[in-house]
Scaffold this active site. Sequence first.
Site, PDB file in Angstrom:
ATOM      1  N   GLY A  73      26.879  37.644  37.056  1.00 16.50           N
ATOM      2  CA  GLY A  73      25.998  38.327  37.998  1.00 16.50           C
ATOM      3  C   GLY A  73      26.342  39.811  38.017  1.00 16.50           C
ATOM      4  O   GLY A  73      26.868  40.354  37.048  1.00 16.50           O
TER       5      GLY A  73
ATOM      6  N   ARG B 240      36.206  33.285  44.672  1.00 21.04           N
ATOM      7  CA  ARG B 240      36.707  32.569  45.850  1.00 21.04           C
ATOM      8  C   ARG B 240      37.831  31.654  45.372  1.00 21.04           C
ATOM      9  O   ARG B 240      37.758  31.097  44.274  1.00 21.04           O
ATOM     10  CB  ARG B 240      35.603  31.718  46.502  1.00 21.04           C
TER      11      ARG B 240
ATOM     12  N   GLU C  68      43.538  31.076  52.627  1.00 22.03           N
ATOM     13  CA  GLU C  68      43.950  32.434  52.968  1.00 22.03           C
ATOM     14  C   GLU C  68      44.254  32.489  54.461  1.00 22.03           C
ATOM     15  O   GLU C  68      43.572  31.840  55.243  1.00 22.03           O
ATOM     16  CB  GLU C  68      42.843  33.417  52.606  1.00 22.03           C
TER      17      GLU C  68
ATOM     18  N   HIS D  17      43.222  39.586  49.128  1.00 20.79           N
ATOM     19  CA  HIS D  17      41.749  39.609  49.249  1.00 20.79           C
ATOM     20  C   HIS D  17      41.236  41.015  49.588  1.00 20.79           C
ATOM     21  O   HIS D  17      40.521  41.218  50.572  1.00 20.79           O
ATOM     22  CB  HIS D  17      41.271  38.585  50.282  1.00 20.79           C
TER      23      HIS D  17
END
Lengths: 324, 324
Positions: free
Chosen positions: A162, A241, A270, A288
């Site tokens: 993407g 993810r 997380e 992250h």
Amino acid sequence: MGSGAEQLPEIIVLGPPAVFEIYDEQFSSRFRILRPWESEEPLPHFLASRAHTTLAALCSGGYPLSAAVLANLPSLRLVVTTSAGLDHIDLTECRRRGIAVAYAGNFFSADVADLAVGLLVDVLRKMTAGNRFVKNGLWPHKPHFPLGFKLGGKRVGIVGLGSIGLEVAKRLEAFGCAISYHSRKEKPFVSYTSYPDIHELASNCDVLVLCCSLTEQTHQMVNREVMLALGKDGVIVNISRGAVIDEKELVSCLLQGEIAGAGLDVFEHEPRPSPELYQLDNVVLSPHTAVLTEESMEGLYQLICGNLDAFFTDKPLLSQVPDE
Amino acid sequence: MGSGAEQLPEIIVLGPPAVFEIYDEQFSSRFRILRPWESEEPLPHFLASRAHTTLAALCSGGYPLSAAVLANLPSLRLVVTTSAGLDHIDLTECRRRGIAVAYAGNFFSADVADLAVGLLVDVLRKMTAGNRFVKNGLWPHKPHFPLGFKLGGKRVGIVGLGSIGLEVAKRLEAFGCAISYHSRKEKPFVSYTSYPDIHELASNCDVLVLCCSLTEQTHQMVNREVMLALGKDGVIVNISRGAVIDEKELVSCLLQGEIAGAGLDVFEHEPRPSPELYQLDNVVLSPHTAVLTEESMEGLYQLICGNLDAFFTDKPLLSQVPDE
């Protein structure tokens, strides 16, 4: 705020997202903010008693906006999430109830791609390990630091081509990497080799960079078999993810030398990555932060306000999630 | 080796270079190696007693090949250095004595550029700091890691637009950086803005990437004034030679917040960087690993042998240092 705040459009903020904490003052000057995290009431009580008429909600990628939470917001017409990913939102329920969803779309793609490439250079060239080696004062005693690996010529497989995947490819082409990919849909506009399944991609690559959304199809898609196909010299970078990888198997493959290294910005649980990862010199961990730059937070603040202003003035949203 | 080793061409190895240590066995099967570092004799004695007729020497970038050392090698006709830089060799003396010099030329440019870009991404996106943060178990307790900075749109000034500088520029263009440069000679074949002095370059940039050779002209060229011109948000990456920066002033500017951060692979006194640098979260240190990949070491081994074979069979050297 003064009494003028009463005239401002009301939004409920869930989480709160990082961008809200940074721009709290600016948000508060434009919207009347419901702040459940500052209340001692349990969330369902807070929502039932305070948010019965609230039309718009702001949440982050880590906040599970389930049908149960949505049920406590009966007047809701708009969700703005600060994330590009949508796996935390019950989109079916939103569609059923006619709740529009605005998101960050491609806004973060360049920042996320930058970190993905940084993680790959780091793992291959042993940068954080080298930094630790120097800062711990070891250099004078052990003159030869272990050799790293060249970027040029590496066969990089991008999982999910993407907007982010394309940005990663563009950067890695400049390093002389050979790009191929596996994606839900083939992309006729690129010249990279497409592999219809990830196992075949892994068999033909030295590096996998995970750039896909988390969906039922991609959940733990990178399993032990994929890692064994990638092989003992293989490196995995994950900025999508955490749950796209089977983290337990990743730990096991790293410990057993079934793959050579990993650069990870995301984790199954997380903020608690598998602690075995902490000890591994060939693993680079990041909390992250792929989207967390000063520039992107400022732009995101503008994008969120633009969506909220559009909603409250009955104009088209700036970045509405398209219907699939 | 057995008696066959007596028939092999003789070379003296000084240092020894990293590539020699890795490929010692292979080198020893092709050449008879004089190994002064294994002898208890002081170097001048060793050279006088053992290397009086030696024609070829192999050294690394860290080994000072002064006129005094050369004086102890009266038969020397060839120096092969494993480095791209030549600041450690008395070239004037080599020229006077008719000693040819072969070097790594542009062989390492891609690897060095990869590390330069990696260091820049690391400093701007706080990667090693983030890795430390996660591995030290801080993430669950402090959910918000400090924001980094975007690569895209940064004005990057390349100091020394040779082979390495051009490779850095190519990579950073793919990240959306705006490239300008300061170089000994203007490069008519590039579209990047050229600044005739480094102070002016620094004033117009957010980042300086040092890719120049160390010469009398570039020695401590990045001084306090240049750093002040770069400014409080400025970042310096150095993959050239440590002495191109005034390291004492660099430490002072970093401590005082006069610049924002640095990524350093080279230092004035290796392997002992200024210890103040060890404490700074906005500084990424690397133990002079820019050329150290498995792939480059293998290629370098081939290049060195190619030069030595050519010399001993009276053929043109593969990578002779051109006369200025």
